[in-house]
Design a protein around this motif. Structure first.
Motif: not given
Length: 60
Positions: A1-2, A5-6, A8-9
């Protein structure tokens, strides 16, 4: 999941760096593209018509 998130960041960060065109530039480019496409459509339509007529004359 991380990782997602990274990912899309990173996308958001890169999109902030993009130099977006001004409205006038966008309109001018759009008009240029549409005009060019219309010209080539007309050109190839006339060319196709001419070649078709030439072939009809040859085959008759």
């Amino acid at each position: 999941m991380q990782r997602i998130t990274k990912f899309f960041s990173d996308i958001v960060r890169e999109m902030r760096k993009v130099s977006w065109p001004k409205r006038s530039e966008l309109i001018r480019s759009t008009v240029t593209v549409v005009t060019t496409v219309a010209f080539f459509v007309a050109f190839f339509a006339v060319l196709d018509l001419g070649i078709s007529e030439l072939i009809r004359l040859i085959l008759e």
